[in-house]
Design an enzyme around this catalytic site. Sequence first.
Site, mmCIF file in Angstrom:
data_model
loop_
_atom_site.group_PDB
_atom_site.id
_atom_site.type_symbol
_atom_site.label_atom_id
_atom_site.label_comp_id
_atom_site.label_asym_id
_atom_site.label_seq_id
_atom_site.Cartn_x
_atom_site.Cartn_y
_atom_site.Cartn_z
ATOM 1 N N SER A 8 32.548 -4.086 -23.481
ATOM 2 C CA SER A 8 32.133 -5.295 -22.771
ATOM 3 C C SER A 8 33.060 -5.548 -21.592
ATOM 4 O O SER A 8 34.273 -5.729 -21.771
ATOM 5 C CB SER A 8 32.181 -6.490 -23.720
ATOM 6 O OG SER A 8 32.113 -7.673 -22.953
ATOM 7 N N HIS A 31 28.396 -2.974 -21.567
ATOM 8 C CA HIS A 31 27.858 -4.271 -21.990
ATOM 9 C C HIS A 31 28.253 -5.329 -20.957
ATOM 10 O O HIS A 31 29.433 -5.549 -20.702
ATOM 11 C CB HIS A 31 28.427 -4.604 -23.371
ATOM 12 C CG HIS A 31 27.892 -5.845 -23.994
ATOM 13 N ND1 HIS A 31 26.695 -5.898 -24.680
ATOM 14 C CD2 HIS A 31 28.393 -7.098 -24.056
ATOM 15 C CE1 HIS A 31 26.489 -7.118 -25.132
ATOM 16 N NE2 HIS A 31 27.502 -7.887 -24.760
ATOM 17 N N ASP A 33 28.077 -9.205 -19.961
ATOM 18 C CA ASP A 33 27.852 -10.550 -20.491
ATOM 19 C C ASP A 33 27.540 -11.518 -19.359
ATOM 20 O O ASP A 33 28.403 -11.845 -18.554
ATOM 21 C CB ASP A 33 29.092 -11.023 -21.259
ATOM 22 C CG ASP A 33 29.241 -10.315 -22.585
ATOM 23 O OD1 ASP A 33 28.276 -10.342 -23.378
ATOM 24 O OD2 ASP A 33 30.313 -9.725 -22.824
ATOM 25 N N MET A 35 26.692 -15.233 -18.403
ATOM 26 C CA MET A 35 26.810 -16.597 -18.953
ATOM 27 C C MET A 35 26.580 -17.617 -17.846
ATOM 28 O O MET A 35 27.082 -17.446 -16.732
ATOM 29 C CB MET A 35 28.205 -16.809 -19.539
ATOM 30 C CG MET A 35 28.606 -15.769 -20.569
ATOM 31 S SD MET A 35 30.162 -16.206 -21.332
ATOM 32 C CE MET A 35 30.512 -14.727 -22.298
ATOM 33 N N HIS A 64 23.593 -8.639 -21.649
ATOM 34 C CA HIS A 64 23.490 -9.660 -22.710
ATOM 35 C C HIS A 64 23.416 -11.015 -22.025
ATOM 36 O O HIS A 64 24.411 -11.511 -21.504
ATOM 37 C CB HIS A 64 24.729 -9.536 -23.619
ATOM 38 C CG HIS A 64 24.815 -10.575 -24.687
ATOM 39 N ND1 HIS A 64 25.963 -10.809 -25.415
ATOM 40 C CD2 HIS A 64 23.895 -11.443 -25.177
ATOM 41 C CE1 HIS A 64 25.744 -11.777 -26.286
ATOM 42 N NE2 HIS A 64 24.510 -12.185 -26.164
ATOM 43 N N MET A 66 23.403 -14.708 -21.937
ATOM 44 C CA MET A 66 23.707 -15.960 -22.643
ATOM 45 C C MET A 66 23.385 -17.094 -21.681
ATOM 46 O O MET A 66 24.272 -17.769 -21.140
ATOM 47 C CB MET A 66 25.177 -15.955 -23.076
ATOM 48 C CG MET A 66 25.412 -15.041 -24.276
ATOM 49 S SD MET A 66 27.139 -14.569 -24.454
ATOM 50 C CE MET A 66 27.201 -13.223 -23.279
ATOM 51 N N MET A 135 25.208 -11.718 -33.373
ATOM 52 C CA MET A 135 26.516 -12.170 -32.881
ATOM 53 C C MET A 135 27.466 -12.363 -34.057
ATOM 54 O O MET A 135 27.114 -13.029 -35.036
ATOM 55 C CB MET A 135 26.385 -13.495 -32.125
ATOM 56 C CG MET A 135 25.675 -13.416 -30.779
ATOM 57 S SD MET A 135 26.433 -12.305 -29.583
ATOM 58 C CE MET A 135 28.089 -12.981 -29.425
ATOM 59 N N ASP A 173 28.221 -7.831 -31.927
ATOM 60 C CA ASP A 173 28.996 -8.230 -30.746
ATOM 61 C C ASP A 173 29.901 -9.400 -31.126
ATOM 62 O O ASP A 173 29.411 -10.452 -31.552
ATOM 63 C CB ASP A 173 28.008 -8.631 -29.636
ATOM 64 C CG ASP A 173 28.696 -9.031 -28.335
ATOM 65 O OD1 ASP A 173 29.913 -8.819 -28.206
ATOM 66 O OD2 ASP A 173 27.984 -9.551 -27.452
HETATM 67 C C1 DX5 Z 1 31.013 -13.035 -26.369
HETATM 68 C C2 DX5 Z 1 30.427 -11.843 -25.664
HETATM 69 C C3 DX5 Z 1 31.000 -10.560 -26.118
HETATM 70 C C4 DX5 Z 1 32.488 -10.432 -25.840
HETATM 71 C C5 DX5 Z 1 33.078 -9.605 -26.928
HETATM 72 O O1 DX5 Z 1 30.231 -14.141 -26.149
HETATM 73 O O2 DX5 Z 1 29.029 -11.768 -25.891
HETATM 74 O O3 DX5 Z 1 30.302 -9.456 -25.593
HETATM 75 O O4 DX5 Z 1 32.758 -9.828 -24.623
HETATM 76 O O5 DX5 Z 1 34.453 -9.576 -26.774
HETATM 77 P P1 DX5 Z 1 35.410 -9.157 -27.983
HETATM 78 O O6 DX5 Z 1 35.039 -7.751 -28.361
HETATM 79 O O7 DX5 Z 1 36.771 -9.270 -27.422
HETATM 80 O O8 DX5 Z 1 35.145 -10.124 -29.101
HETATM 81 ZN ZN ZN Z 2 28.017 -9.846 -25.369
#
Ligand code: DX5
Ligand code: ZN
Length: 228
Positions: A8, A31, A33, A35, A64, A66, A135, A173
């Site tokens: 990620s 990956h 993220d 947000m 991903h 969010m 999650m 994740d």
């Molecule tokens: C959290 C993200 C994850 C995050 C995971 O909301 O969706 O993808 O980057 O990070 P680690 O592996 O450090 O928990």
């Molecule tokens: Zn993620």
Amino acid sequence: MAVQINPSILSADFSRLAEEARAVEGADWLHVDVMDNHFVPNLTLGVPVVESLARATDTPLDCHLMIEDPDRWAPAYVEAGAGSVTFHVEAAAAPVRLAREIRAKGARASMALKPATPIEPYEDLLSELDMVLIMTVEPGFGGQAFLDIMLPKIRRTRELIAKHGLEMWLQVDGGVSADTIERCAEAGADVFVAGSAVYGAGDPAEAVRALRAQARETLAGAAWACAH
Ligand code: DX5
Ligand code: ZN
């Protein structure tokens, strides 16, 4: 049953994303993220950055989302070059229509569940999806502690996938590391997102290889994978 490791980039240096992508060459997917500061209390990046990143790396992008209103925004991530797009079912108004649209545009469609969201109401939707993301932390931040209480949901999701004879992937994740990846694999996961465990390591590419080896070994002895 192939193990996949998806670093990620949330844990990477955002001022050097192209280099950070190259630092994990050999990873199955990158990956990403996304947000929006509404669905989760954090803000990261959007379509233009995904577009640039897709041009800067040969590793396919696993986006991903969010975000609120994925029905409106998710298709743009396919157009930006994502090979897989995950929306949160808690935010989607019409998850079946959205999954079909993502697939029709040429990407893999995936549905994510926050820790308090059960999988059972979505059993009949699974055939519309290429992957389910369970999650294992509350979404929003990297570096949080893995929630062991999610292991039964991973197990039940894998059972539903088997019950319907589906080929879909099961991604985990949040808090995935050398300490927790074996529990995830044993429970039924085959796609592992790791942020801090990869980018916090001295050699991120080596961390990806080590996690993959660990997960492969666990899967070789896991009841669910042997029966597959
Ligand atoms: C959290 C993200 C994850 C995050 C995971 O909301 O969706 O993808 O980057 O990070 P680690 O592996 O450090 O928990
Ligand atoms: Zn993620």
